[in-house]
Design a protein around this motif. Structure first.
Motif, short mmCIF file in Angstrom:
data_model
loop_
_atom_site.label_atom_id
_atom_site.label_comp_id
_atom_site.label_asym_id
_atom_site.label_seq_id
_atom_site.Cartn_x
_atom_site.Cartn_y
_atom_site.Cartn_z
N VAL A 181 0.83 -1.20 0.00
CA VAL A 181 0.00 0.00 0.00
C VAL A 181 0.87 1.26 0.00
CG1 VAL A 181 -1.74 1.30 1.29
CG2 VAL A 181 -1.90 -1.20 1.14
N ARG A 182 1.91 1.27 0.84
CA ARG A 182 2.80 2.43 0.88
C ARG A 182 3.50 2.64 -0.46
NH1 ARG A 182 4.07 0.49 6.17
NH2 ARG A 182 5.92 -0.55 5.34
N ARG A 183 3.90 1.55 -1.09
CA ARG A 183 4.55 1.67 -2.39
C ARG A 183 3.62 2.30 -3.42
NH1 ARG A 183 6.40 -3.60 -5.69
NH2 ARG A 183 4.17 -3.56 -6.21
N ALA A 184 2.35 1.90 -3.39
CA ALA A 184 1.38 2.49 -4.32
C ALA A 184 1.19 3.98 -4.04
CB ALA A 184 0.04 1.75 -4.20
N PHE A 185 1.10 4.36 -2.76
CA PHE A 185 0.97 5.79 -2.41
C PHE A 185 2.22 6.56 -2.83
CE2 PHE A 185 -2.27 4.71 1.04
CZ PHE A 185 -3.31 5.32 0.36
N ASP A 186 3.40 5.97 -2.59
CA ASP A 186 4.65 6.65 -2.94
C ASP A 186 4.75 6.88 -4.44
OD1 ASP A 186 5.39 6.70 -0.30
OD2 ASP A 186 6.73 4.97 -0.42
N ARG A 187 4.26 5.94 -5.23
CA ARG A 187 4.35 6.05 -6.68
C ARG A 187 3.36 7.05 -7.25
NH1 ARG A 187 4.76 -0.29 -8.74
NH2 ARG A 187 6.99 -0.57 -8.40
N TYR A 188 2.12 7.03 -6.74
CA TYR A 188 1.04 7.74 -7.42
C TYR A 188 0.24 8.70 -6.54
CZ TYR A 188 1.96 4.18 -10.96
OH TYR A 188 2.57 3.37 -11.88
N GLY A 189 0.60 8.83 -5.26
CA GLY A 189 -0.20 9.69 -4.40
C GLY A 189 -1.56 9.05 -4.16
N VAL A 190 -2.60 9.87 -4.15
CA VAL A 190 -3.96 9.35 -3.96
C VAL A 190 -4.72 9.61 -5.26
CG1 VAL A 190 -5.98 9.30 -2.45
CG2 VAL A 190 -3.77 10.02 -1.54
N THR A 191 -4.60 8.68 -6.19
CA THR A 191 -5.13 8.84 -7.53
C THR A 191 -5.70 7.51 -8.01
OG1 THR A 191 -3.05 8.23 -8.63
CG2 THR A 191 -3.33 10.56 -8.02
N PRO A 192 -6.39 7.49 -9.15
CA PRO A 192 -6.84 6.21 -9.70
C PRO A 192 -5.70 5.23 -9.96
CG PRO A 192 -8.02 8.02 -10.75
CD PRO A 192 -6.95 8.64 -9.90
#
Length: 220
Positions: A116-127
Motif C-alpha cells: 500500500v505504501r509503495r502504491a501511495f509513494d508512486r502515485y499519491g492518492v489517484t486512480p
C-alpha cells in the motif's frame, strides 16, 4: 473497532511482519507452520497441528483470498481472541462478525502495508494508486479500492468506478457520501470537478475511475 478485534488485527500484523509480509498464501502458511489440505469445507483449526481445509472445488490459485481468510482465522485463534470477538456483538450476529474480522485480516495479508505504501509513494492518492495495488496484490478492483480508501487516513476518501451513466462500485470513508452502486452518474467530471479521474478504454464500454479526497459540503 472493538477492542478484541483491534487486538487480533495487531497480532496478525505483527506475525505478518515477522515473516517479511509474505503475500502468497501457500508460502505464508508454511512460514506460520500451517498445513493446507483439501476437505469438505473451508475451515481453519489452530491445533496443534495448525490445519486449513479447503473445498476441492476452491483449491486453486484463483481462490487465494479463501486461504488468506482462513489464515486470518488461524491468527485469531493463536491470539486467543475468537470468543472475545464473538462476544463483541449479539449472539445471533457472532459468527458473521467473526467471519468479517477474519476477512478483514485476510485483506491485510494479501494487501500488506508495504504494498500500500509503495502504491501511495508512486502515485499519491489517484486512480493509478488503486490500479497499482490491484495489479501487485492480484486482487479485484473492489478489494483494492477499499484498502486504499481505508488506508488514506489524512482525509475522507471516496473511490468509485463508473461505466456509461451508472456507478458500478464505490468505496468511501466519507460519512455523507451520496454515491452508491447503481446510482446515476452520467458525467463524473461535471458532478465532481475536484476528483482525480482516469478513463479506462480497454473494454467495450469505457469505464472511469474517480478518486475524491476531502469532499466539500456541496459535493457530498
Amino acid at each position: 473497532m472493538r477492542r478484541a478485534t483491534n487486538q487480533a488485527i495487531a497480532f496478525a500484523l505483527k506475525q505478518h511482519e515477522a515473516v517479511n509480509h509474505i503475500v502468497e498464501p501457500e508460502p505464508l502458511a508454511k512460514a506460520w507452520g500451517v498445513i493446507i489440505i483439501p476437505g469438505k469445507a473451508n475451515r481453519a483449526t489452530n491445533g496443534p497441528p495448525s490445519v486449513i481445509t479447503l473445498k476441492r472445488d476452491t483449491y486453486a490459485p484463483r481462490q487465494r483470498f479463501t486461504m488468506h481468510h482462513e489464515l486470518g482465522h488461524i491468527m485469531i485463534q493463536r491470539a486467543g481472541l475468537e470468543e472475545a470477538i464473538k462476544g463483541e456483538v449479539d449472539a445471533e450476529d457472532a459468527q458473521d462478525h467473526l467471519e468479517m474480522v477474519a476477512s478483514y485480516i485476510g485483506s491485510l495479508l494479501v494487501m500488506p502495508d508495504p504494498l500500500v505504501r509503495r502504491a501511495f509513494d508512486r502515485y499519491g492518492v489517484t486512480p493509478q494508486t488503486v490500479l497499482d495495488l490491484q495489479s501487485s496484490a492480484r486482487v479485484s478492483f473492489a478489494a483494492a479500492s477499499r484498502r486504499i480508501a481505508l488506508a488514506h487516513t489524512d482525509e475522507p476518501t471516496t473511490i468509485f468506478l463508473s461505466g456509461a451513466t451508472t456507478v458500478l462500485d464505490v468505496a468511501s470513508t466519507h460519512p455523507r457520501s451520496s454515491l452508491r452502486p447503481y446510482s446515476r452518474l452520467p458525467d463524473p467530471r461535471a458532478s465532481f470537478p475536484h476528483a482525480a479521474l482516469l478513463t479506462l478504454s480497454d473494454h467495450i464500454r469505457p469505464r472511469t475511475i474517480g478518486v475524491i479526497v476531502g469532499w466539500r459540503e456541496e459535493e457530498a
